[in-house]
Each structure stands twice: as C-alpha cells, then as structure tokens.
Design an enzyme around this catalytic site. Sequence first.
Site, mmCIF file in Angstrom:
data_model
loop_
_atom_site.group_PDB
_atom_site.id
_atom_site.type_symbol
_atom_site.label_atom_id
_atom_site.label_comp_id
_atom_site.label_asym_id
_atom_site.label_seq_id
_atom_site.Cartn_x
_atom_site.Cartn_y
_atom_site.Cartn_z
ATOM 1 C CG ASN A 83 -6.895 -1.558 1.463
ATOM 2 O OD1 ASN A 83 -6.130 -1.364 0.518
ATOM 3 N ND2 ASN A 83 -6.457 -1.732 2.699
ATOM 4 C CB CYS A 95 -0.940 -0.019 1.192
ATOM 5 S SG CYS A 95 -1.789 -1.592 1.350
ATOM 6 C CG HIS A 114 -3.435 2.882 1.958
ATOM 7 N ND1 HIS A 114 -4.000 2.418 0.799
ATOM 8 C CD2 HIS A 114 -3.398 1.825 2.810
ATOM 9 C CE1 HIS A 114 -4.291 1.147 0.950
ATOM 10 N NE2 HIS A 114 -3.935 0.756 2.160
HETATM 11 C C1 COA Z 1 -10.064 -5.520 10.151
HETATM 12 C C2 COA Z 1 -10.723 -4.562 11.127
HETATM 13 C C3 COA Z 1 -11.798 -3.750 10.442
HETATM 14 C C4 COA Z 1 -11.380 -5.393 12.232
HETATM 15 O O1 COA Z 1 -11.914 -4.531 13.188
HETATM 16 P P1 COA Z 1 -11.608 -4.767 14.714
HETATM 17 O O2 COA Z 1 -12.380 -3.766 15.437
HETATM 18 O O3 COA Z 1 -10.126 -4.772 14.900
HETATM 19 O O4 COA Z 1 -12.210 -6.207 14.916
HETATM 20 P P2 COA Z 1 -11.688 -7.397 15.825
HETATM 21 O O5 COA Z 1 -10.933 -8.344 14.985
HETATM 22 O O6 COA Z 1 -11.052 -6.885 17.080
HETATM 23 O O7 COA Z 1 -13.054 -8.020 16.229
HETATM 24 C C5 COA Z 1 -13.998 -7.308 17.030
HETATM 25 C C6 COA Z 1 -15.278 -8.076 17.069
HETATM 26 O O8 COA Z 1 -15.878 -8.072 15.758
HETATM 27 C C7 COA Z 1 -16.072 -9.424 15.312
HETATM 28 N N1 COA Z 1 -15.804 -9.468 13.890
HETATM 29 C C8 COA Z 1 -14.633 -9.672 13.252
HETATM 30 N N2 COA Z 1 -14.816 -9.633 11.947
HETATM 31 C C9 COA Z 1 -16.114 -9.388 11.742
HETATM 32 C C10 COA Z 1 -16.892 -9.233 10.582
HETATM 33 N N3 COA Z 1 -16.379 -9.288 9.359
HETATM 34 N N4 COA Z 1 -18.190 -8.963 10.750
HETATM 35 C C11 COA Z 1 -18.746 -8.889 11.964
HETATM 36 N N5 COA Z 1 -18.069 -9.040 13.098
HETATM 37 C C12 COA Z 1 -16.761 -9.289 12.974
HETATM 38 C C13 COA Z 1 -15.107 -10.252 16.109
HETATM 39 O O9 COA Z 1 -15.552 -11.568 16.217
HETATM 40 C C14 COA Z 1 -15.114 -9.543 17.432
HETATM 41 O O10 COA Z 1 -16.244 -9.924 18.144
HETATM 42 P P3 COA Z 1 -16.217 -10.054 19.764
HETATM 43 O O11 COA Z 1 -15.906 -8.667 20.264
HETATM 44 O O12 COA Z 1 -17.593 -10.533 20.088
HETATM 45 O O13 COA Z 1 -15.136 -11.034 20.055
HETATM 46 C C15 COA Z 1 -9.701 -3.609 11.754
HETATM 47 O O14 COA Z 1 -8.844 -4.286 12.620
HETATM 48 C C16 COA Z 1 -8.901 -2.895 10.732
HETATM 49 O O15 COA Z 1 -9.416 -2.220 9.867
HETATM 50 N N6 COA Z 1 -7.570 -2.976 10.829
HETATM 51 C C17 COA Z 1 -6.708 -2.342 9.912
HETATM 52 C C18 COA Z 1 -6.781 -3.070 8.651
HETATM 53 C C19 COA Z 1 -6.193 -2.315 7.543
HETATM 54 O O16 COA Z 1 -6.320 -1.148 7.448
HETATM 55 N N7 COA Z 1 -5.529 -3.055 6.696
HETATM 56 C C20 COA Z 1 -4.988 -2.544 5.565
HETATM 57 C C21 COA Z 1 -3.659 -2.005 5.837
HETATM 58 S S1 COA Z 1 -2.943 -1.823 4.331
#
Ligand code: COA
Length: 347
Positions: free
Chosen positions: A303, A124, A272
């Site tokens: 993304n 990215c 980004h």
């Molecule tokens: C991926 C992302 C959106 C996930 O969000 P998050 O808040 O970190 O989510 P978590 O993995 O901690 O999960 C939180 C909760 O949501 C749930 N969950 C995870 N994925 C889910 C989905 N697709 N839909 C619904 N619920 C989901 C989990 O089970 C968890 O539930 P719980 O609290 O009951 O255990 C986030 O971490 C993110 O955007 N990170 C950066 C990613 C990024 O920018 N990548 C590109 C870089 S180039």
Amino acid sequence: MSKPQIRPSTGAEYSRIHGVGGYRPVRVIPNAEVLEWIESSDEWIRTRSGIAERRWAGPEESVAEMSVQAAGKAIAQAGIAPDQIGGVIVATVSHLKQTPAIATEIAERLGCGTAPAFDISAACAGFGYGLGLADGMIRGGSAEYVLVIGVERLSDLTDQSDRSTAFIFGDGAGAAIVGPSDTPGIGKVIWGSDGSQKDVISQTQAWDTAFAKPDAVNGPGESPEQGAKWPALRMEGQTVFRWAVWEMAKVAQQALDAAGITADQLGAFIPHQANMRITDAMIKALKLPDSVPVARDITETGNTSAASIPLAMERMLESGEARSGDLALIIGFGAGLVYAAAVVTLP
Ligand SMILES: CC(C)(COP(=O)(O)OP(=O)(O)OC[C@H]1O[C@@H](n2cnc3c(N)ncnc32)[C@H](O)[C@@H]1OP(=O)(O)O)[C@@H](O)C(=O)NCCC(=O)NCCS
C-alpha cells in the site's frame, strides 16, 4: 460610467490524462523479511492483505527523487516540454520536511519554470484530489498542463514492531500529466471527507509531542526529548476495512453515475491498493463483470497511499491489461477519512 468588470478566466472545454509514469524503489522487501520483525506468516499476510512483497526506498530515493523519476516518464509519454506545465501538485503524507513544499523543488528540477507548485495532504485519496484540482485548473484557464504526483516514503512512518501495519506499507511515486482535451477525459470527481473518523488512521503523535518543543532557553534545534518515540502510522484495521467496503462502493457508483458510464463499459478498475480483500468486496458491490481488468498491483507493491493509483495505472498499461483510450474507474480512500473517485480515459 458602468462598473468595471473583471475579465473571467476560461480554459479548455475538457481535460484528460496525457501521460502517466511511476517509480518503484530498488529494494524489494518480501514477506519473509517482514517476518523477522513481527510474529506472523507469509500465508496470513497474503490471505488477509494480498501482499507478497513491497518496495522500500533507500537513502538516495527521496520523495523528490522518486517524484522526478516518475514525472519524467509521464512528461515523456505526454509528449510535452516541462516548461508547458503550468501547475505542479504533489500529494503526499510522508514528506517529513513541512516547509517549503516539496513540489517547488520538484518543479525546479524538472524545468517547469515558475509554475505554481504546492503539496496536498489527502492520504490515499491524494491522487484523486490532485486530479480534481488539475481538471478545475485546466478548465478554469489557470494552466494548460498540470503535473499531479502521488508519492510516499511510508517506510519512514512504519513501526516495524506493529503487527497491524508493518506488512502493509510500501514506497514509490506515480505521476500524471493532465491537460486539455477535445473530448471529456475526466468525469466528475466525487470527493469528500469524514473528520469524525480522523483517529481511525493517523500518525501516532504530532512532531511537537514526539520531540521536546523548544522553549526560550533551549532555542530551536535541541535534541529529542529523552525516550521520545518516532511517530508512525497506526490504524484501526477492521474499522477502515468496514468503512471501505460499505461506503466506498457507493462513492465508486456515484462516480460512474456522474460520468454516465456503466460498469460493463469500463476498460479497467483501478482502486487504491489498500487491501486485496477490499478490492474484491468492491468488485462484488459494483457488480463488475469479469471482463473488466482490475488493478492488483498491491501484491508486489504493498500500500503506497497517494502513489498507488498512478503506479497501478502505469503497470496495467505497460502489461497490456488495459489500453490507451479505455475508460477506467479510479477510487482512493484513506486517512482523514477522505475519498475521491472518478471515471477517466486512460492515456
Ligand atoms: C490490517 C488487516 C489486514 C488486519 O486483518 P483483520 O482480519 O482485520 O485482523 P484482526 O486485527 O481482526 O486480527 C485477526 C486475527 O489475526 C491476528 N493478527 C493480527 N495481525 C496479524 C499479523 N500481522 N499476522 C498474523 N496474525 C495477525 C490477530 O491477533 C487476530 O487473532 P485472533 O483472531 O486469534 O485474535 C485488515 O484489518 C485490513 O486490511 N484493514 C484495512 C486496512 C487498510 O486497507 N488500510 C489502508 C487504508 S488506506
């Protein structure tokens, strides 16, 4: 006799972006369609990532085809002939054929003559890395104009059953023509890497472990190993999130400082398009005034890794949110981990 001295190569004093163009695949994948693959909700995806829909490429929309389309628009905006391009840099992590570089095919299709053409893998941050290279090539005298393309078909590397990534990635291409300028148009590119976090975002497995590596008996071209899984991108979402929010705001600030620009002087902030919450956290950390328009292309594009900054830039210029000649802060960050930020003058 005096020692012979090599004549140094010198180029333009400054460089700038002369044109930008994008290509978005035809097929729109709304969140509703993602919900057919993973257990989630439209509301969760929107609030956690800011994404409402993304574009996925069809069979005809190859890495090369999308690149040629985007580059054609950038070349037209720059008002140059393709044979004036003296370098083609293609940033991508999703061109699945390792050799030859896809840049050579793109250069040939565009009519860039014998311009040097090569691919770079900086995820990215790829567009920012390409911009840094192009700026150096132009000021160093090895090219007059350089075409920088960020292009991805991340749908090819998406595991549709992985809840943590299935909703994030999209496909597309963005391109920029970088060329000589009378005034500074690209500030110092602040770029770097942190290989200690190489596993935070990565392909699940290398091609040679996903597929049986041929031995002397089988020879090349044997069919995949039984039960082999197609490699996909996996990500430790929270780790990436924290790193982006804490570390990338500092890098963005360094780019501003190096360029001698303050946040209130910006005409656009084009980070980004990783996650809307990361963007919002960076706005806060940078104390960006409300008057600075911010790229929020992720809502409709997802993304798209290396393509996201030029795609968002094109959209902001087309919609009138940002204007030609304005200063924009760009920052890319992702798998590696790698990053690149700079202040640029919009074409
Ligand atoms: C991926 C992302 C959106 C996930 O969000 P998050 O808040 O970190 O989510 P978590 O993995 O901690 O999960 C939180 C909760 O949501 C749930 N969950 C995870 N994925 C889910 C989905 N697709 N839909 C619904 N619920 C989901 C989990 O089970 C968890 O539930 P719980 O609290 O009951 O255990 C986030 O971490 C993110 O955007 N990170 C950066 C990613 C990024 O920018 N990548 C590109 C870089 S180039």
